[in-house]
Design a protein around this motif. Structure first.
Motif, mmCIF file in Angstrom:
data_model
loop_
_atom_site.group_PDB
_atom_site.id
_atom_site.type_symbol
_atom_site.label_atom_id
_atom_site.label_comp_id
_atom_site.label_asym_id
_atom_site.label_seq_id
_atom_site.Cartn_x
_atom_site.Cartn_y
_atom_site.Cartn_z
ATOM 1 N N UNK A 100 0.813 -1.226 0.000
ATOM 2 C CA UNK A 100 0.000 0.000 0.000
ATOM 3 C C UNK A 100 0.846 1.276 0.000
ATOM 4 N N UNK A 101 2.125 1.146 -0.362
ATOM 5 C CA UNK A 101 3.016 2.308 -0.505
ATOM 6 C C UNK A 101 3.658 2.252 -1.887
ATOM 7 N N UNK A 102 3.584 3.358 -2.612
ATOM 8 C CA UNK A 102 4.207 3.456 -3.942
ATOM 9 C C UNK A 102 5.251 4.564 -3.923
ATOM 10 N N UNK A 103 6.251 4.449 -4.769
ATOM 11 C CA UNK A 103 7.314 5.438 -4.897
ATOM 12 C C UNK A 103 7.184 6.073 -6.283
ATOM 13 N N UNK A 104 7.253 7.410 -6.330
ATOM 14 C CA UNK A 104 6.946 8.080 -7.597
ATOM 15 C C UNK A 104 7.797 9.323 -7.800
ATOM 16 N N UNK A 105 7.902 9.713 -9.036
ATOM 17 C CA UNK A 105 8.441 11.016 -9.431
ATOM 18 C C UNK A 105 7.531 11.516 -10.545
ATOM 19 N N UNK A 106 6.564 12.329 -10.194
ATOM 20 C CA UNK A 106 5.529 12.732 -11.152
ATOM 21 C C UNK A 106 6.092 13.606 -12.267
ATOM 22 N N UNK A 107 7.154 14.378 -11.995
ATOM 23 C CA UNK A 107 7.722 15.230 -13.044
ATOM 24 C C UNK A 107 8.411 14.390 -14.115
ATOM 25 N N UNK A 108 9.021 13.262 -13.712
ATOM 26 C CA UNK A 108 9.661 12.360 -14.671
ATOM 27 C C UNK A 108 8.725 11.241 -15.118
ATOM 28 N N UNK A 109 7.491 11.283 -14.616
ATOM 29 C CA UNK A 109 6.418 10.371 -15.056
ATOM 30 C C UNK A 109 6.725 8.899 -14.786
ATOM 31 N N UNK A 110 7.146 8.584 -13.540
ATOM 32 C CA UNK A 110 7.283 7.174 -13.180
ATOM 33 C C UNK A 110 6.769 6.925 -11.774
ATOM 34 N N UNK A 111 6.281 5.724 -11.595
ATOM 35 C CA UNK A 111 5.699 5.310 -10.323
ATOM 36 C C UNK A 111 5.796 3.791 -10.236
ATOM 37 N N UNK A 112 6.185 3.276 -9.076
ATOM 38 C CA UNK A 112 6.292 1.826 -8.927
ATOM 39 C C UNK A 112 6.032 1.429 -7.477
ATOM 40 N N UNK A 113 5.646 0.181 -7.297
ATOM 41 C CA UNK A 113 5.579 -0.450 -5.987
ATOM 42 C C UNK A 113 6.642 -1.552 -5.959
ATOM 43 N N UNK A 114 6.842 -2.170 -4.809
ATOM 44 C CA UNK A 114 7.812 -3.268 -4.735
ATOM 45 C C UNK A 114 7.420 -4.390 -5.685
ATOM 46 N N UNK A 115 6.128 -4.659 -5.764
ATOM 47 C CA UNK A 115 5.642 -5.748 -6.615
ATOM 48 C C UNK A 115 5.898 -5.446 -8.096
ATOM 49 N N UNK A 116 5.602 -4.220 -8.531
ATOM 50 C CA UNK A 116 5.792 -3.890 -9.948
ATOM 51 C C UNK A 116 7.276 -3.827 -10.309
ATOM 52 N N UNK A 117 8.129 -3.401 -9.342
ATOM 53 C CA UNK A 117 9.564 -3.368 -9.605
ATOM 54 C C UNK A 117 10.125 -4.784 -9.690
ATOM 55 N N UNK A 118 9.606 -5.673 -8.853
ATOM 56 C CA UNK A 118 10.036 -7.076 -8.896
ATOM 57 C C UNK A 118 9.644 -7.713 -10.235
ATOM 58 N N UNK A 119 8.490 -7.302 -10.768
ATOM 59 C CA UNK A 119 8.057 -7.848 -12.061
ATOM 60 C C UNK A 119 8.942 -7.359 -13.205
ATOM 61 N N UNK A 120 9.579 -6.194 -13.038
ATOM 62 C CA UNK A 120 10.543 -5.729 -14.033
ATOM 63 C C UNK A 120 11.753 -6.665 -14.077
ATOM 64 N N UNK A 121 12.190 -7.111 -12.895
ATOM 65 C CA UNK A 121 13.283 -8.094 -12.842
ATOM 66 C C UNK A 121 12.826 -9.430 -13.424
ATOM 67 N N UNK A 122 11.594 -9.827 -13.097
ATOM 68 C CA UNK A 122 11.072 -11.115 -13.567
ATOM 69 C C UNK A 122 10.934 -11.150 -15.087
ATOM 70 N N UNK A 123 10.710 -9.986 -15.704
ATOM 71 C CA UNK A 123 10.592 -9.954 -17.164
ATOM 72 C C UNK A 123 11.924 -10.280 -17.846
ATOM 73 N N UNK A 124 13.041 -9.984 -17.151
ATOM 74 C CA UNK A 124 14.371 -10.290 -17.692
ATOM 75 C C UNK A 124 14.886 -11.649 -17.210
ATOM 76 N N UNK A 125 14.333 -12.128 -16.090
ATOM 77 C CA UNK A 125 14.737 -13.429 -15.531
ATOM 78 C C UNK A 125 13.465 -14.253 -15.306
ATOM 79 N N UNK A 126 13.014 -14.990 -16.285
ATOM 80 C CA UNK A 126 11.716 -15.687 -16.221
ATOM 81 C C UNK A 126 11.557 -16.654 -15.051
ATOM 82 N N UNK A 127 12.655 -17.208 -14.538
ATOM 83 C CA UNK A 127 12.556 -18.175 -13.447
ATOM 84 C C UNK A 127 12.335 -17.505 -12.085
ATOM 85 N N UNK A 128 12.448 -16.194 -12.048
ATOM 86 C CA UNK A 128 12.307 -15.464 -10.783
ATOM 87 C C UNK A 128 10.840 -15.353 -10.383
#
Length: 445
Positions: free
Chosen positions: A259-287
């Motif tokens: 229930x906590x997200x980290x963002x920088x609205x001026x640079x137009x990015x926002x992520x949670x721990x779950x969405x950041x982990x999925x970025x790693x999982x997209x490059x490492x399918x076994x993760x």
């Protein structure tokens, strides 16, 4: 000699007021008291009205059809202190869903660098650079799974003088998104809003905004940035605990809860721990993204030699997993983008599957950072996941809202239809705020 009838006993108006003053002489009762002798100057337009709706990246018919599925709808309010980035965060979501790049390209001079401020439609809001009125907007946003959800978002003012607008907005929503500047932390008005939201028993999520200030302004190392983030989260949790002593644990906000997200609205990015982990999982399918996300916050350390996570430091100076896997990559991304030459940067970004045109690689630092972050982070699907998970739909929250605000009997057909969120039931209208027309001559409810 001057004759008696030629003597001037009373001076003229021109002699009294001067030749440049226009004087008006009227007989008694020729003008009503309600009408001023000199009418005030009226500004004909009080609000900026959009003539043509800008094109969107989805079908508007699909969006209206989605209204038939209230379980896929979320009603939220962006709240927080003044200049903590609520309107900028709303702009980020608008830019993701609306094709207004042509309109922004037509801007010239100083206006080119100005913030979009899409929901600031009042003339005074534009002049003063702050929100005065609560502004609602409906957007169609996608989760990380690609499922579309209808978001009714209300952008509220942050100034303490306009807290009545926040109170009116909170009566209409099922949950609150608290936006906090990571550098300024919890301010006076933030405390008041948290207190009001908790007493109204509204589910709350937290967006820690302006993360780039830690890198570009404060220039603090990633380890110190982690403690700064942790301090801001604990500030919010302390206020919640003070409002409901002994029961604050159930309302606790934490990144590991999602229930906590980290963002920088001026640079137009926002992520949670779950969405950041999925970025790693997209490059490492076994993760396993969910298991990995659970280990990205708190006193958890990653040992590269054993490839395991531990609760204890395995060596002196080892970094926490959040610093190692989240903050350090972001710091490196910013530093390489700003400092490297276009040729070297092209190779560095290619390793991250980020490809820019040669003309884009030679653009200004701010524009270049924007382009790189846009490709690195992608759309704010993590924010959508957070809202879907932690804020109830109108169907789930209808019964609680009915018991709290409805003063009529709960055993009638009207009450049952409202509790079931039945669109075919009797028409019931709750007016919490009136919107003025563009000329401010009347109100629209």
């Amino acid at each position: 000699m001057v004759l008696h009838e030629d003597k001037q006993y009373y001076p003229t108006a021109q002699q009294v007021y001067g030749p440049e003053v226009e004087t008006l002489v009227q007989e008694e009762d020729t003008q009503p008291l309600s009408e001023p002798i000199i009418a005030p100057v009226k500004q004909k337009k009080f609000a900026v009205e959009e003539a043509d709706l800008p094109p969107v990246f989805y079908s508007r018919e699909f969006m209206t059809d989605l209204l038939n599925f209230p379980e896929q709808t979320r009603n939220i309010a962006l709240v927080g202190h003044l200049h903590h980035g609520k309107t900028a965060f709303m702009d980020m979501l608008v830019m993701e869903t609306h094709d207004i790049s042509d309109r922004l390209e037509r801007r010239t001079g100083r206006r080119r660098d100005e913030q979009l401020r899409y929901t600031d439609v009042h003339v005074l809001e534009r002049e003063r650079g702050l929100s005065i009125k609560a502004a609602p907007m409906t957007l169609l946003l996608q989760s990380t799974k690609g499922k579309s959800h209808l978001f009714n978002i209300i952008d509220t003012p942050g100034h303490v003088n306009f807290v009545d607008e926040v109170a009116a907005a909170l009566r209409l929503v099922d949950g609150v998104v608290l936006v906090v500047d990571v550098v300024e932390g919890v301010q006076v008005n933030t405390e008041n809003i948290i207190r009001y939201a908790v007493l109204e028993d509204l589910p709350m999520t937290l967006v820690i905004n302006k993360m780039d200030r830690l890198i570009l302004e404060l220039k603090i190392p990633p380890n110190d940035a982690y403690f700064k983030l942790k301090h801001v989260i604990e500030q919010v949790n302390t206020v919640i605990e003070n409002v409901i002593p002994g029961r604050g644990e159930s309302r606790r906000l934490s990144p590991e809860k999602g229930n906590v997200a980290f963002a920088c609205s001026t640079m137009k990015w926002c992520f949670t721990l779950s969405s950041f982990a999925k970025m790693y999982a997209s490059r490492h399918p076994k993760l396993d993204a969910e298991e990995f996300a659970r280990r990205l916050w708190g006193d958890i350390f990653y040992n590269p030699s054993t490839r395991k996570f531990t609760r204890k430091r395995f060596e002196e100076g080892s970094s926490r997993s959040f610093v190692n896997f989240v903050l350090e990559p972001i710091y490196k991304l910013y530093s390489h983008t700003i400092s490297e030459s276009p040729e070297d940067l092209k190779e560095t970004l290619a390793a991250l599957d980020i490809y820019l045109k040669p003309s884009q690689l030679k653009s200004d630092a701010k524009v270049l950072l924007n382009l790189v972050c846009e490709q690195f982070f992608g759309p704010s699907t993590g924010f959508v996941d957070m809202i879907i998970q932690h804020i109830p739909s109108p169907v789930e929250g209808a019964q609680k809202k009915l018991e709290r605000y409805y003063t009529g009997p709960l055993d009638t057909e009207v009450a049952k239809a409202m509790a079931a969120c039945d669109q075919d039931g009797p028409l019931v209208i709750q007016v919490t705020k009136l919107f003025s027309t563009t000329d401010a001559s009347k109100f629209n409810s």
